[in-house]
Scaffold this motif. Structure first.
Motif, PDB file in Angstrom:
ATOM      1  N   ALA A  36      33.632  -2.937  -4.292  1.00  0.00           N
ATOM      2  CA  ALA A  36      32.275  -3.447  -4.488  1.00  0.00           C
ATOM      3  C   ALA A  36      32.253  -4.901  -4.955  1.00  0.00           C
ATOM      4  N   MET A  48      30.232   5.477  -8.823  1.00  0.00           N
ATOM      5  CA  MET A  48      28.974   5.627  -9.532  1.00  0.00           C
ATOM      6  C   MET A  48      28.926   4.495 -10.548  1.00  0.00           C
ATOM      7  N   PRO A  49      28.116   3.465 -10.264  1.00  0.00           N
ATOM      8  CA  PRO A  49      28.094   2.298 -11.142  1.00  0.00           C
ATOM      9  C   PRO A  49      27.437   2.585 -12.486  1.00  0.00           C
ATOM     10  N   LYS A  61      21.550   3.997 -10.838  1.00  0.00           N
ATOM     11  CA  LYS A  61      21.664   2.783 -10.018  1.00  0.00           C
ATOM     12  C   LYS A  61      22.034   3.060  -8.569  1.00  0.00           C
ATOM     13  N   ASN A  62      22.598   4.230  -8.285  1.00  0.00           N
ATOM     14  CA  ASN A  62      22.944   4.558  -6.905  1.00  0.00           C
ATOM     15  C   ASN A  62      21.900   5.477  -6.276  1.00  0.00           C
ATOM     16  N   ASN A  91      17.561  12.546  -1.973  1.00  0.00           N
ATOM     17  CA  ASN A  91      18.690  11.680  -2.300  1.00  0.00           C
ATOM     18  C   ASN A  91      19.995  12.315  -1.841  1.00  0.00           C
ATOM     19  N   PHE A 149      22.699  10.956   1.142  1.00  0.00           N
ATOM     20  CA  PHE A 149      24.128  10.694   0.972  1.00  0.00           C
ATOM     21  C   PHE A 149      24.975  11.619   1.838  1.00  0.00           C
ATOM     22  N   GLY A 169      23.299  11.192  -9.829  1.00  0.00           N
ATOM     23  CA  GLY A 169      24.215  10.160  -9.355  1.00  0.00           C
ATOM     24  C   GLY A 169      25.606  10.717  -9.117  1.00  0.00           C
ATOM     25  N   CYS A 174      25.564  12.831  -5.948  1.00  0.00           N
ATOM     26  CA  CYS A 174      25.575  11.958  -4.770  1.00  0.00           C
ATOM     27  C   CYS A 174      26.973  11.391  -4.525  1.00  0.00           C
ATOM     28  N   ALA A 175      27.679  11.082  -5.599  1.00  0.00           N
ATOM     29  CA  ALA A 175      29.041  10.550  -5.472  1.00  0.00           C
ATOM     30  C   ALA A 175      30.013  11.617  -4.973  1.00  0.00           C
TER      31      ALA A 175
END
Length: 176
Positions: free
Chosen positions: A57, A88-89, A94-95, A105, A109, A153, A156-157
Motif C-alpha cells: 500500500a 486492514m488499515p 477505513k476499509n 460490504n 469484497f 473490517g 472483509c479482510a
C-alpha cells in the motif's frame, strides 16, 4: 531434519519519509512464515508505515522489501501477490463503505475476489456468526459502533482466505 519455510517477509535497510519526517530508518527485519507476529511500540515509530509497505500500500523508497517470495518494489510482483494479502488499515472502518450494509460490504469484497454466490453466502454466514455480526447484516456500516466496524473490517479482510493477513491496531474499539 525439516527445513524451516522461507520467511513470509524480509526487509533490508528500509527507510521511509513523509516530507521531512523520517518514519523508518535502516530497518532490517525478517518475519517467519506460519506465525503470528506483533509489532509493539509507541505512537509515531513507524509501525503502520511498515505494515503498509508489507501490504504493497506504500511505495518502497529505500532498501528492499520482500514479501511472499518477491520484491515489493516490483509492480509485477505486487500485482501477483496483493490479491493474496489482506490489509486492514488503522482506523475504525477505513476499509468499509459506510452507506453499504454489513452484508453489502461483505458481498462487495467477496465478489472482488471472485467468489460465486454460494461461496459468498457460505463465507458471509461463517464470518458474521463467528464475530457476532450476523444479527446486523442489514445495518449500514456507517451506523455500526467502533468495535462492530472493526469486526466487519476483519471479516472483509478474511473473506478470501489470504496467505498474509496484516492487521493495523485490530483491537481498537473491540470489547475483549
Amino acid at each position: 531434519m525439516d527445513t524451516p519455510p522461507p520467511p513470509v517477509a524480509r526487509l533490508s535497510g528500509v527507510g521511509l519519509r513523509y516530507g521531512r519526517t523520517q518514519a523508518l530508518a535502516e530497518l532490517t527485519l525478517e518475519l517467519p512464515a506460519g506465525r503470528m507476529v506483533g509489532l509493539i511500540g509507541p505512537d509515531g515509530v513507524g509501525k503502520s508505515s511498515l505494515l503498509a509497505l508489507l501490504a504493497g500500500a506504500r511505495a518502497v523508497q529505500q532498501g528492499q522489501v520482500w514479501c511472499l517470495g518477491g520484491d515489493m518494489a516490483s509492480r509485477r510482483h505486487r500485482e501477483a501477490v496483493c490479491p493474496r494479502i489482506a490489509f486492514m488499515p488503522q482506523g475504525l472502518g477505513k476499509n468499509l463503505y459506510p452507506t453499504l450494509s454489513v452484508a453489502e460490504n461483505l458481498q462487495f469484497f467477496a465478489r472482488l475476489f471472485g467468489h460465486d454466490g454460494a461461496e459468498r453466502r457460505r463465507r458471509i454466514e461463517q464470518l458474521t456468526r463467528a464475530t457476532g455480526l450476523h444479527p446486523f447484516l442489514e445495518r449500514a456500516a456507517g451506523q455500526l459502533s467502533g468495535g462492530m466496524k472493526q469486526k466487519l473490517g476483519l471479516c472483509c479482510a478474511l473473506i478470501h482466505d489470504p496467505d498474509l493477513l496484516i492487521l493495523d491496531e485490530p483491537t481498537t474499539g473491540v470489547d475483549p
